[in-house]
Design an enzyme around this catalytic site. Structure first.
Site, PDB file in Angstrom:
ATOM      1  CE1 TYR A 119      44.562  47.309  43.233  1.00 14.58           C
ATOM      2  CE2 TYR A 119      45.024  49.319  42.016  1.00 14.58           C
ATOM      3  CZ  TYR A 119      44.398  48.092  42.108  1.00 14.58           C
ATOM      4  OH  TYR A 119      43.622  47.639  41.067  1.00 14.58           O
ATOM      5  CE  LYS A 131      45.610  44.881  40.530  1.00 11.89           C
ATOM      6  NZ  LYS A 131      45.002  43.594  40.151  1.00 11.89           N
ATOM      7  CB  ALA A 158      54.140  48.536  44.915  1.00 16.21           C
ATOM      8  CG  ASN A 177      38.737  39.515  38.226  1.00 21.53           C
ATOM      9  OD1 ASN A 177      38.825  40.643  37.720  1.00 21.53           O
ATOM     10  ND2 ASN A 177      37.866  39.235  39.189  1.00 21.53           N
TER      11      ASN A 177
HETATM   12  N1  NAP Z   1      37.394  48.587  39.341  1.00 21.32           N
HETATM   13  C1  NAP Z   1      38.409  49.191  38.741  1.00 21.32           C
HETATM   14  O1  NAP Z   1      38.321  50.388  38.348  1.00 21.32           O
HETATM   15  C2  NAP Z   1      39.696  48.452  38.488  1.00 21.32           C
HETATM   16  C3  NAP Z   1      40.712  49.130  37.788  1.00 21.32           C
HETATM   17  C4  NAP Z   1      41.905  48.457  37.515  1.00 21.32           C
HETATM   18  C5  NAP Z   1      42.061  47.151  37.934  1.00 21.32           C
HETATM   19  N2  NAP Z   1      41.083  46.513  38.608  1.00 21.32           N
HETATM   20  C6  NAP Z   1      41.305  45.122  39.001  1.00 21.32           C
HETATM   21  O2  NAP Z   1      40.233  44.324  38.530  1.00 21.32           O
HETATM   22  C7  NAP Z   1      40.077  43.176  39.388  1.00 21.32           C
HETATM   23  C8  NAP Z   1      38.634  43.085  39.835  1.00 21.32           C
HETATM   24  O3  NAP Z   1      38.332  44.284  40.549  1.00 21.32           O
HETATM   25  P1  NAP Z   1      36.842  44.787  40.852  1.00 21.32           P
HETATM   26  O4  NAP Z   1      36.808  46.226  40.538  1.00 21.32           O
HETATM   27  O5  NAP Z   1      35.845  43.871  40.262  1.00 21.32           O
HETATM   28  O6  NAP Z   1      36.849  44.665  42.452  1.00 21.32           O
HETATM   29  P2  NAP Z   1      35.722  44.246  43.494  1.00 21.32           P
HETATM   30  O7  NAP Z   1      34.388  44.649  43.012  1.00 21.32           O
HETATM   31  O8  NAP Z   1      36.228  44.753  44.793  1.00 21.32           O
HETATM   32  O9  NAP Z   1      35.789  42.634  43.448  1.00 21.32           O
HETATM   33  C9  NAP Z   1      36.957  41.995  43.839  1.00 21.32           C
HETATM   34  C10 NAP Z   1      36.773  40.520  43.625  1.00 21.32           C
HETATM   35  O10 NAP Z   1      37.983  39.872  44.046  1.00 21.32           O
HETATM   36  C11 NAP Z   1      37.608  38.869  44.986  1.00 21.32           C
HETATM   37  N3  NAP Z   1      38.647  38.560  45.949  1.00 21.32           N
HETATM   38  C12 NAP Z   1      39.320  39.397  46.770  1.00 21.32           C
HETATM   39  N4  NAP Z   1      40.150  38.702  47.562  1.00 21.32           N
HETATM   40  C13 NAP Z   1      40.000  37.397  47.218  1.00 21.32           C
HETATM   41  C14 NAP Z   1      40.555  36.192  47.681  1.00 21.32           C
HETATM   42  N5  NAP Z   1      41.456  36.168  48.675  1.00 21.32           N
HETATM   43  N6  NAP Z   1      40.182  35.034  47.092  1.00 21.32           N
HETATM   44  C15 NAP Z   1      39.263  35.037  46.098  1.00 21.32           C
HETATM   45  N7  NAP Z   1      38.668  36.138  45.637  1.00 21.32           N
HETATM   46  C16 NAP Z   1      39.038  37.306  46.205  1.00 21.32           C
HETATM   47  C17 NAP Z   1      36.370  39.406  45.679  1.00 21.32           C
HETATM   48  O11 NAP Z   1      35.721  38.360  46.350  1.00 21.32           O
HETATM   49  P3  NAP Z   1      34.837  38.598  47.701  1.00 21.32           P
HETATM   50  O12 NAP Z   1      33.472  38.997  47.216  1.00 21.32           O
HETATM   51  O13 NAP Z   1      34.872  37.284  48.385  1.00 21.32           O
HETATM   52  O14 NAP Z   1      35.509  39.679  48.495  1.00 21.32           O
HETATM   53  C18 NAP Z   1      35.628  39.952  44.467  1.00 21.32           C
HETATM   54  O15 NAP Z   1      35.004  38.920  43.749  1.00 21.32           O
HETATM   55  C19 NAP Z   1      41.063  43.386  40.538  1.00 21.32           C
HETATM   56  O16 NAP Z   1      42.240  42.648  40.303  1.00 21.32           O
HETATM   57  C20 NAP Z   1      41.346  44.876  40.495  1.00 21.32           C
HETATM   58  O17 NAP Z   1      42.602  45.193  41.059  1.00 21.32           O
HETATM   59  C21 NAP Z   1      39.894  47.135  38.902  1.00 21.32           C
END
Ligand code: NAP
Length: 224
Positions: free
Chosen positions: A146, A150, A148, A77
């Site tokens: 981003y 995904k 690319a 994730n």
């Molecule tokens: N939100 C959306 O609308 C959306 C839509 C499509 C896809 N996604 C995908 O869903 C997933 C979760 O996104 P989110 O919206 O929950 O984002 P978020 O709130 O920004 O949280 C991102 C999470 O990833 C962790 N992370 C980032 N870099 C890391 C690393 N090097 N090692 C370990 N953990 C790391 C962060 O940890 P830290 O707290 O340590 O930074 C945080 O727990 C992502 O893959 C994102 O691309 C999200």
């Protein structure tokens, strides 16, 4: 009780999914880059918090080596948006692109391969991708790196599905919806709990016949 590993569980979707799956009886290993800073997980029944920075191959090797037992569900994730590409050929642009590909695409590939021997027949790998990774749905442009990354993760999901399918391990690429998180922003459609409930149901309903498919949080198919 399924044993479930989730990366990027410190906040956002990963955090909510850890709580949702623990509530459904999973034994959840919530992996967080900075575990000491994480709130609202350590006291949840069924959740164990551990440290893992998926940008570090050394940390991923150490984690995989130290882990005992098998994993029923691996949720890749952790993700980063990377900010805006400024298109000025700066070192910062290239570094941002490297980081986004490393975390969003390469890390899920390497972590899954490192843990492949711990995935028994019937196990499930969920790569949390995005509709932004769909080439077919990309009519608006924007967020080029981003997107690319995904799309690369989608390709990697197909590769892992082909490699792990014969071992009866199912690999899914799952879009969590547009979710109100630090990444999704305050205008997004759904909250983290709604997304987590949907993903948890996709996990509960997962079937080997779905190996290598691209689904959203409601379980509907998405165009590649
Ligand atoms: N939100 C959306 O609308 C959306 C839509 C499509 C896809 N996604 C995908 O869903 C997933 C979760 O996104 P989110 O919206 O929950 O984002 P978020 O709130 O920004 O949280 C991102 C999470 O990833 C962790 N992370 C980032 N870099 C890391 C690393 N090097 N090692 C370990 N953990 C790391 C962060 O940890 P830290 O707290 O340590 O930074 C945080 O727990 C992502 O893959 C994102 O691309 C999200």
């Amino acid at each position: 009780m399924p044993r479930t590993v989730i990366t990027g569980a410190s906040r956002g979707i990963g955090h909510a999914l850890a709580i949702e799956l623990a509530g459904r009886g999973h034994d959840v290993l919530a992996l967080c880059r900075k575990p000491v800073e994480v709130t609202g997980l350590a006291d949840v029944d069924g959740v164990t918090v551990r440290g893992l920075d998926v940008a570090s191959p050394v940390a991923m090797h150490s984690f995989a080596t130290a882990l005992d037992g098998t994993i029923d569900i691996l949720v890749n994730n952790a993700g980063i948006a990377g900010g805006k590409l400024r298109d000025n050929l700066s070192e910062a642009d290239f570094r941002m692109a490297d980081d986004v590909f490393r975390v969003n695409a390469v890390a899920p590939l390497l972590l899954t391969r490192l843990l492949a021997d711990r995935l028994p027949p019937g196990a499930l790998v969920v790569n949390v991708t995005s509709i932004m990774g769909s080439n077919a749905a990309n009519t608006s442009g924007g967020m080029a790196i981003y997107r690319a990354s995904k799309a690369a993760l989608n390709s990697i999901s197909r590769t892992l599905a082909a490699e792990l399918g014969p071992k009866d391990v199912t690999v899914l690429a799952v879009h969590p919806g547009w979710v109100r998180t630090d990444m999704g922003g305050p205008s997004a459609n759904i909250d983290t709990e709604t997304s987590a409930r949907g993903i948890a149901q996709v996990i509960a309903d997962a079937d080997p016949a779905q190996n290598g498919t691209y689904l959203d949080w409601k379980g509907d198919s998405l165009p590649w």
